[in-house]
Write a protein that holds these residues in place. Structure first.
Motif, mmCIF file in Angstrom:
data_model
loop_
_atom_site.group_PDB
_atom_site.id
_atom_site.type_symbol
_atom_site.label_atom_id
_atom_site.label_comp_id
_atom_site.label_asym_id
_atom_site.label_seq_id
_atom_site.Cartn_x
_atom_site.Cartn_y
_atom_site.Cartn_z
ATOM 1 N N TYR A 154 -3.236 -5.804 -13.278
ATOM 2 C CA TYR A 154 -3.386 -4.842 -12.189
ATOM 3 C C TYR A 154 -3.582 -5.563 -10.852
ATOM 4 C CZ TYR A 154 -4.536 -0.698 -9.606
ATOM 5 O OH TYR A 154 -4.511 0.316 -8.686
ATOM 6 N N THR A 155 -4.375 -6.635 -10.846
ATOM 7 C CA THR A 155 -4.574 -7.405 -9.612
ATOM 8 C C THR A 155 -3.259 -7.983 -9.129
ATOM 9 O OG1 THR A 155 -6.835 -7.994 -10.236
ATOM 10 C CG2 THR A 155 -5.768 -9.375 -8.592
ATOM 11 N N VAL A 156 -2.470 -8.504 -10.069
ATOM 12 C CA VAL A 156 -1.160 -9.049 -9.724
ATOM 13 C C VAL A 156 -0.273 -7.964 -9.131
ATOM 14 C CG1 VAL A 156 0.958 -10.070 -10.655
ATOM 15 C CG2 VAL A 156 -1.275 -10.885 -11.450
ATOM 16 N N MET A 157 -0.202 -6.820 -9.815
ATOM 17 C CA MET A 157 0.667 -5.734 -9.358
ATOM 18 C C MET A 157 0.175 -5.177 -8.024
ATOM 19 S SD MET A 157 3.423 -4.603 -10.711
ATOM 20 C CE MET A 157 4.472 -4.059 -9.380
ATOM 21 N N LEU A 158 -1.153 -5.109 -7.844
ATOM 22 C CA LEU A 158 -1.717 -4.588 -6.605
ATOM 23 C C LEU A 158 -1.358 -5.490 -5.428
ATOM 24 C CD1 LEU A 158 -3.606 -2.377 -5.406
ATOM 25 C CD2 LEU A 158 -5.481 -3.984 -5.720
ATOM 26 N N THR A 159 -1.471 -6.799 -5.620
ATOM 27 C CA THR A 159 -1.146 -7.744 -4.557
ATOM 28 C C THR A 159 0.339 -7.714 -4.240
ATOM 29 O OG1 THR A 159 -2.935 -9.147 -5.366
ATOM 30 C CG2 THR A 159 -1.401 -10.136 -3.806
ATOM 31 N N ILE A 160 1.154 -7.530 -5.273
ATOM 32 C CA ILE A 160 2.598 -7.451 -5.080
ATOM 33 C C ILE A 160 2.959 -6.293 -4.148
ATOM 34 C CG2 ILE A 160 4.775 -6.899 -6.277
ATOM 35 C CD1 ILE A 160 3.791 -8.629 -8.590
ATOM 36 N N ASN A 161 2.075 -5.304 -4.076
ATOM 37 C CA ASN A 161 2.350 -4.166 -3.211
ATOM 38 C C ASN A 161 2.230 -4.489 -1.726
ATOM 39 O OD1 ASN A 161 2.827 -1.460 -4.748
ATOM 40 N ND2 ASN A 161 1.337 -2.571 -5.940
ATOM 41 N N LEU A 162 1.812 -5.705 -1.406
ATOM 42 C CA LEU A 162 1.878 -6.159 -0.018
ATOM 43 C C LEU A 162 3.289 -6.622 0.336
ATOM 44 C CD1 LEU A 162 -1.464 -8.171 0.293
ATOM 45 C CD2 LEU A 162 -0.925 -5.965 1.327
ATOM 46 N N GLU A 163 4.126 -6.783 -0.679
ATOM 47 C CA GLU A 163 5.506 -7.206 -0.447
ATOM 48 C C GLU A 163 6.239 -6.297 0.540
ATOM 49 O OE1 GLU A 163 9.702 -7.728 -2.930
ATOM 50 O OE2 GLU A 163 7.803 -7.696 -4.018
ATOM 51 N N PRO A 164 6.080 -4.960 0.446
ATOM 52 C CA PRO A 164 6.752 -4.104 1.442
ATOM 53 C C PRO A 164 6.346 -4.409 2.877
ATOM 54 C CG PRO A 164 5.999 -2.787 -0.403
ATOM 55 C CD PRO A 164 5.419 -4.155 -0.596
ATOM 56 N N ILE A 165 5.065 -4.715 3.095
ATOM 57 C CA ILE A 165 4.600 -4.998 4.450
ATOM 58 C C ILE A 165 5.290 -6.257 4.987
ATOM 59 C CG2 ILE A 165 2.600 -5.601 5.868
ATOM 60 C CD1 ILE A 165 0.886 -3.965 3.925
ATOM 61 N N TYR A 166 5.245 -7.331 4.180
ATOM 62 C CA TYR A 166 5.901 -8.574 4.594
ATOM 63 C C TYR A 166 7.407 -8.366 4.752
ATOM 64 C CZ TYR A 166 1.524 -10.765 2.983
ATOM 65 O OH TYR A 166 0.216 -11.115 2.800
ATOM 66 N N GLY A 167 7.997 -7.716 3.751
ATOM 67 C CA GLY A 167 9.449 -7.556 3.732
ATOM 68 C C GLY A 167 9.979 -6.681 4.849
ATOM 69 N N ILE A 168 9.299 -5.565 5.112
ATOM 70 C CA ILE A 168 9.752 -4.646 6.167
ATOM 71 C C ILE A 168 9.655 -5.317 7.541
ATOM 72 C CG2 ILE A 168 9.180 -2.506 7.384
ATOM 73 C CD1 ILE A 168 8.449 -1.302 4.640
ATOM 74 N N ILE A 169 8.568 -6.055 7.767
ATOM 75 C CA ILE A 169 8.420 -6.773 9.041
ATOM 76 C C ILE A 169 9.541 -7.797 9.207
ATOM 77 C CG2 ILE A 169 6.983 -8.420 10.317
ATOM 78 C CD1 ILE A 169 4.526 -7.004 9.118
ATOM 79 N N LEU A 170 9.803 -8.574 8.150
ATOM 80 C CA LEU A 170 10.877 -9.572 8.200
ATOM 81 C C LEU A 170 12.240 -8.908 8.399
ATOM 82 C CD1 LEU A 170 9.732 -11.956 5.310
ATOM 83 C CD2 LEU A 170 9.873 -12.548 7.728
ATOM 84 N N ALA A 171 12.454 -7.772 7.708
ATOM 85 C CA ALA A 171 13.741 -7.080 7.809
ATOM 86 C C ALA A 171 13.981 -6.546 9.213
ATOM 87 C CB ALA A 171 13.784 -5.929 6.795
ATOM 88 N N VAL A 172 12.952 -5.992 9.830
ATOM 89 C CA VAL A 172 13.089 -5.486 11.201
ATOM 90 C C VAL A 172 13.396 -6.634 12.167
ATOM 91 C CG1 VAL A 172 11.851 -4.411 13.120
ATOM 92 C CG2 VAL A 172 11.651 -3.449 10.832
ATOM 93 N N LEU A 173 12.755 -7.787 11.931
ATOM 94 C CA LEU A 173 13.000 -8.953 12.791
ATOM 95 C C LEU A 173 14.430 -9.479 12.636
ATOM 96 C CD1 LEU A 173 9.648 -10.940 12.318
ATOM 97 C CD2 LEU A 173 10.389 -9.691 14.354
ATOM 98 N N VAL A 174 14.954 -9.436 11.395
ATOM 99 C CA VAL A 174 16.286 -9.988 11.121
ATOM 100 C C VAL A 174 17.390 -8.991 11.437
ATOM 101 C CG1 VAL A 174 17.824 -10.885 9.318
ATOM 102 C CG2 VAL A 174 15.415 -11.586 9.367
ATOM 103 N N PHE A 175 17.221 -7.735 10.977
ATOM 104 C CA PHE A 175 18.304 -6.751 11.086
ATOM 105 C C PHE A 175 18.129 -5.750 12.228
ATOM 106 C CE2 PHE A 175 18.103 -7.932 6.521
ATOM 107 C CZ PHE A 175 19.344 -8.532 6.424
ATOM 108 N N GLU A 176 16.956 -5.737 12.822
ATOM 109 C CA GLU A 176 16.652 -4.900 13.989
ATOM 110 C C GLU A 176 16.984 -3.422 13.748
ATOM 111 O OE1 GLU A 176 18.627 -6.825 17.224
ATOM 112 O OE2 GLU A 176 17.152 -8.449 17.323
ATOM 113 N N GLU A 177 17.992 -2.874 14.437
ATOM 114 C CA GLU A 177 18.245 -1.432 14.425
ATOM 115 C C GLU A 177 18.518 -0.878 13.031
ATOM 116 O OE1 GLU A 177 17.937 0.772 16.828
ATOM 117 O OE2 GLU A 177 17.233 -0.821 18.164
ATOM 118 N N LYS A 178 19.168 -1.655 12.170
ATOM 119 C CA LYS A 178 19.518 -1.190 10.834
ATOM 120 C C LYS A 178 18.294 -0.821 10.013
ATOM 121 C CE LYS A 178 21.913 -2.569 6.600
ATOM 122 N NZ LYS A 178 22.573 -3.664 5.864
#
Length: 291
Positions: free
Chosen positions: A238-262
């Motif tokens: 559960y701790t592993v899966m819970l921490t993995i849920n921070l992936e959207p935060i990191y990923g969405i920020i990176l995606a906005v920086l890379v792909f911008e408007e898309k």
């Protein structure tokens, strides 16, 4: 042990950040989801094998254990397949937001597989997550296919986490990772052979795709996969899966920086995503104080 737990927890956060970058790489690679996953797992199996050979790690396991590893490999292959397919038909933000439901799938799968009791507040939090998903469905109706694929990917990720937590306490992380990824490659290869997909176009890949695949398979898969299995020796599923849920935060920020408007979504999407992520974090806080 406390120091090991802290070290493992910090390492897990670094791994999750890498996985957030994995989603961006998946969007950058022009290959469809199936060949993308096949190349990713195939190259990663080679990298892990070289690491095992260099470290002289014993690779023999029982037939029963080997079958377990290979079947777990099928689960992770299907997880990655639905994950990258979701990115292809929608975008990184939608996929990662829905992927954060994995902790709640774990809450139900762990009791079913490992015989633990279902906790009432987890059911309540699960209903809130469904409400958050409902908002995303409503405001991002043109991404329905991507949302469903991402939810399937979250379920498979949770199933894999529960299955692997048992292996992680008994076997070397490198051996587990090698056989599981090899199993995924074998299952996908059988499917590709039977469907006649191994044609000339399958092996025609651009230089940029090879470059992204090299990063994806080595750093984001071989290293991250072995490291994630290793931290399971010290942290609960559960701790592993819970921490993995921070992936959207990191990923969405990176995606906005890379792909911008898309990757810029409607306000309703961020409301739904915030509800899901906040509920997941709150669930973790409640579990901490209950202990």
């Amino acid at each position: 042990m406390p120091k090991d737990n802290l070290r493992s927890y910090l390492q897990l956060h670094f791994i999750v950040f890498i996985w957030g970058f994995t989603a961006v790489l998946g969007a950058l690679i022009s290959l469809d989801a199936l060949p993308l996953v096949w190349y990713r797992m195939g190259l990663a199996a080679v990298f892990i094998f070289l690491y095992i050979w260099y470290k002289k790690i014993p690779y023999k396991v029982s037939t029963k254990t080997l079958i377990g590893f290979l079947l777990a490999g099928l689960v992770i292959a299907l997880h990655w397949l639905t994950f990258f397919k979701a990115i292809k038909v929608s975008n990184v933000s939608v996929t990662l937001a829905c992927l954060s439901t994995g902790a709640f799938f774990t809450s139900f799968l762990e009791p079913l597989i490992r015989g633990k009791k279902i906790v009432w507040y987890e059911v309540f939090f699960g209903l809130i997550v469904i409400f958050g998903l409902g908002i995303i469905f409503k405001v991002e109706g043109n991404y329905i296919e991507g949302i469903l694929l991402a939810l399937s990917s979250a379920f498979l990720s949770a199933l894999f986490s529960v299955i692997n937590s048992k292996f992680a306490k008994e076997y070397n992380p490198s051996i587990i990772s090698f056989y599981e990824i090899l199993g995924g490659v074998l299952f996908l290869s059988v499917y590709l052979l039977l469907s006649g997909s191994f044609d000339a176009s399958f092996f025609r890949i651009s230089f940029s795709d090879w470059m992204y695949l090299a990063i994806l398979s080595s750093f984001c898969t071989a290293y991250a996969f072995i490291a994630s299995v290793k931290v399971m020796q010290f942290l609960s599923p559960y701790t592993v899966m819970l921490t993995i849920n921070l992936e959207p935060i990191y990923g969405i920020i990176l995606a906005v920086l890379v792909f911008e408007e898309k990757e810029k979504m409607s306000p309703g999407f961020y409301v739904g995503a915030l509800i899901i992520l906040s509920t997941v974090i709150l669930n973790g806080v409640v579990k901490h104080f209950k202990k």
